[in-house]
Motif scaffolding. Structure first.
Motif, short mmCIF file in Angstrom:
data_model
loop_
_atom_site.label_atom_id
_atom_site.label_comp_id
_atom_site.label_asym_id
_atom_site.label_seq_id
_atom_site.Cartn_x
_atom_site.Cartn_y
_atom_site.Cartn_z
N ARG A 206 0.84 -1.20 0.00
CA ARG A 206 0.00 0.00 0.00
C ARG A 206 0.87 1.25 0.00
O ARG A 206 2.10 1.16 0.06
N GLN A 207 0.23 2.42 -0.05
CA GLN A 207 0.95 3.68 0.02
C GLN A 207 1.85 3.71 1.25
O GLN A 207 1.50 3.18 2.31
N THR A 208 3.00 4.35 1.09
CA THR A 208 4.04 4.49 2.12
C THR A 208 4.55 3.13 2.61
O THR A 208 5.10 3.04 3.70
N GLU A 209 4.41 2.11 1.78
CA GLU A 209 4.95 0.79 2.13
C GLU A 209 6.47 0.80 2.09
O GLU A 209 7.12 0.05 2.83
N GLY A 210 7.03 1.62 1.22
CA GLY A 210 8.48 1.70 1.09
C GLY A 210 8.89 3.10 0.69
O GLY A 210 8.06 3.95 0.36
N VAL A 211 10.20 3.34 0.70
CA VAL A 211 10.74 4.62 0.29
C VAL A 211 11.96 4.37 -0.59
O VAL A 211 12.76 3.48 -0.31
N THR A 212 12.06 5.11 -1.68
CA THR A 212 13.20 4.96 -2.59
C THR A 212 14.22 6.06 -2.35
O THR A 212 13.87 7.18 -1.96
N PHE A 213 15.48 5.72 -2.61
CA PHE A 213 16.56 6.70 -2.66
C PHE A 213 17.22 6.55 -4.02
O PHE A 213 18.24 5.87 -4.16
N GLU A 214 16.60 7.17 -5.02
CA GLU A 214 17.07 7.05 -6.40
C GLU A 214 18.13 8.12 -6.65
O GLU A 214 17.84 9.23 -7.06
N THR A 215 19.38 7.75 -6.39
CA THR A 215 20.48 8.68 -6.60
C THR A 215 20.66 8.90 -8.10
O THR A 215 20.81 7.95 -8.86
N GLN A 216 20.67 10.18 -8.53
CA GLN A 216 20.64 10.45 -9.95
C GLN A 216 20.84 11.93 -10.21
O GLN A 216 20.98 12.74 -9.28
N HIS A 217 20.84 12.31 -11.51
CA HIS A 217 20.75 13.71 -11.89
C HIS A 217 19.28 14.13 -11.83
O HIS A 217 18.40 13.31 -11.58
N PHE A 218 19.03 15.40 -12.08
CA PHE A 218 17.71 15.95 -11.83
C PHE A 218 16.73 15.55 -12.94
O PHE A 218 17.14 15.32 -14.08
N PRO A 219 15.43 15.50 -12.63
CA PRO A 219 14.44 15.21 -13.67
C PRO A 219 14.45 16.28 -14.75
O PRO A 219 14.66 17.47 -14.47
N ASP A 220 14.24 15.84 -15.99
CA ASP A 220 14.10 16.73 -17.15
C ASP A 220 15.32 17.61 -17.37
O ASP A 220 15.23 18.70 -17.95
N SER A 221 16.50 17.17 -16.94
CA SER A 221 17.71 17.97 -17.11
C SER A 221 18.01 18.36 -18.55
O SER A 221 18.50 19.47 -18.79
N PRO A 222 17.76 17.49 -19.55
CA PRO A 222 18.06 17.90 -20.93
C PRO A 222 17.32 19.16 -21.36
O PRO A 222 17.74 19.83 -22.31
#
Length: 384
Positions: free
Chosen positions: A339-355
């Motif tokens: 269900r909602q809030t079942e887990g949390v991600t730590f998606e290390t990356q560059h920023f969304p829509d950077s191009p």
């Protein structure tokens, strides 16, 4: 980096083991066939302290991470499914990306298009009106070739390799990608990314594991778990999760985790950004104290009930933290109904829509350059 001979996917019912039996080890076994008949192998890295990481060749998916609590009792601390069929039909169709390697571009690109070297490229619109995590046939659905690396007994590693042709999902340039998974006796799970191209392109890779330090079946998901993020700014977005022109200060907002606090503390605050995303699903702009490419501590997570801790170090400029807002009880996984809030991600990356944002750190990769990125997840316990 020297590698051993190719890890052949020729297993009957035998489990193969590698490494020092008194330290970290790597085993492999069949994990079924894809819907189009391709064999998939499951790999498990273990150390002598009760920590193990399992992943498969399909999508590079991390299927299970087991760590002990303060009493030494092990539990799986990532969300996942028991079978390959579940991953193919639930994780993909539901847009969950449980444990997967995602690319060519992790996160979203606005309206599925960007311009590079004066040419506009058009991508799959798989998260209308935007493109998400590489498109309809992203790297999370590919069979990665897996090789074992030669390591000492204190660490065991495997490298996952993938070739992505020019035009793949609309992106320019042929890529050769290598992602190394390592588990050490220091209870660290390290992910090292590397890639080269034959043509100017954009690239943003990450792992999409959902963590829940309480383990399967926890009644409150991650709500009571205490999070810290070393970020003075975050990236506000519109209703479709595309960033505005500028980053914003976390001060005085629910996005301020510079002092550790429970994930639930400000989750229901009347805030436009939380309403847009139905929770946290944003990029935090990490404070870089030792240069833009330094490997530095970015986030921590602590579960008071079990005592388990997680530290995340990364070379990346940002981390997308997502509280599984759209996991709404549609599927049952290893821990029951998610269900909602079942887990949390730590998606290390560059920023969304950077191009499409020249002011963001660049995601461009050119011939002759080598893309490099590293993230370490370090597991522990608090006794008190």
């Amino acid at each position: 980096m020297k590698t051993s001979a190719f890890f052949a996917v020729l297993f009957a019912s035998t489990t193969l083991a590698f490494g020092d039996v008194h330290g970290a080890t790597l085993t492999s076994e069949p994990f079924g066939q894809t819907q189009d008949g391709k064999p998939v192998t499951l790999y498990t890295m273990k150390n002598s302290h009760g920590v193990s990481v399992s992943f498969m060749s399909w999508g590079g998916v991390v299927t299970k991470i087991e760590t002990p609590d303060r009493h030494g009792k092990p539990a799986d601390i990532v969300l996942g499914f028991p079978t390959l069929h579940d991953y193919e039909t639930k994780s993909v169709d539901g847009g969950l990306y449980f444990g997967a390697l995602v690319g060519r571009y992790a996160n979203r690109i606005a309206k599925g298009q960007f311009t590079l070297d004066g040419q506009t490229y058009h991508l799959d619109i798989n998260n209308p009106p935007n493109s998400l995590h590489g498109g309809n046939d992203g790297y999370n659905k590919r069979i990665w070739n897996v090789e074992r690396l030669q390591n000492s007994g204190s660490i065991v590693s495997a490298v996952l390799k993938l070739s992505s042709p020019d035009g793949d999902q609309g992106y320019p340039g042929a890529l050769d990608i290598a992602v190394t998974y390592s588990l050490g006796e220091d209870n660290s799970f390290r992910i090292d990314y590397s890639a080269t191209t034959n043509k100017d392109t954009v690239l943003n890779l990450t792992n999409h594991s959902y963590f829940n330090l309480a383990g399967p079946g926890s009644p409150h998901g991650v709500l009571d778990q205490v999070m810290w993020v070393d970020a003075d700014q975050y990236t506000p977005t519109d209703r479709t999760s595309i960033p505005f022109a500028e980053n914003a200060s976390v001060a005085g907002t629910p996005f301020d985790f510079r002092t550790p606090k429970a994930i639930s503390r400000d989750l229901k605050v009347d805030n436009e950004q939380l309403l847009f995303a139905q929770g946290y699903d944003h990029n935090w702009v990490l404070n870089k104290h030792h240069g833009p490419d330094a490997l530095e501590k970015a986030t921590t997570l602590y579960d008071p009930a079990s005592g388990r801790t997680l530290e995340c170090d990364t070379t990346e400029p940002g981390v997308q933290i997502y509280t599984s807002n759209f996991v709404k009880g549609n599927y049952a996984g290893n821990g029951g109904i998610y269900r909602q809030t079942e887990g949390v991600t730590f998606e290390t990356q560059h920023f969304p829509d950077s191009p499409n944002h020249p002011n963001f750190p660049t995601t461009e990769l050119k011939p002759g350059q080598t893309f490099k990125s590293s993230t370490i997840f370090r597991f522990g316990v608090r006794r008190g």
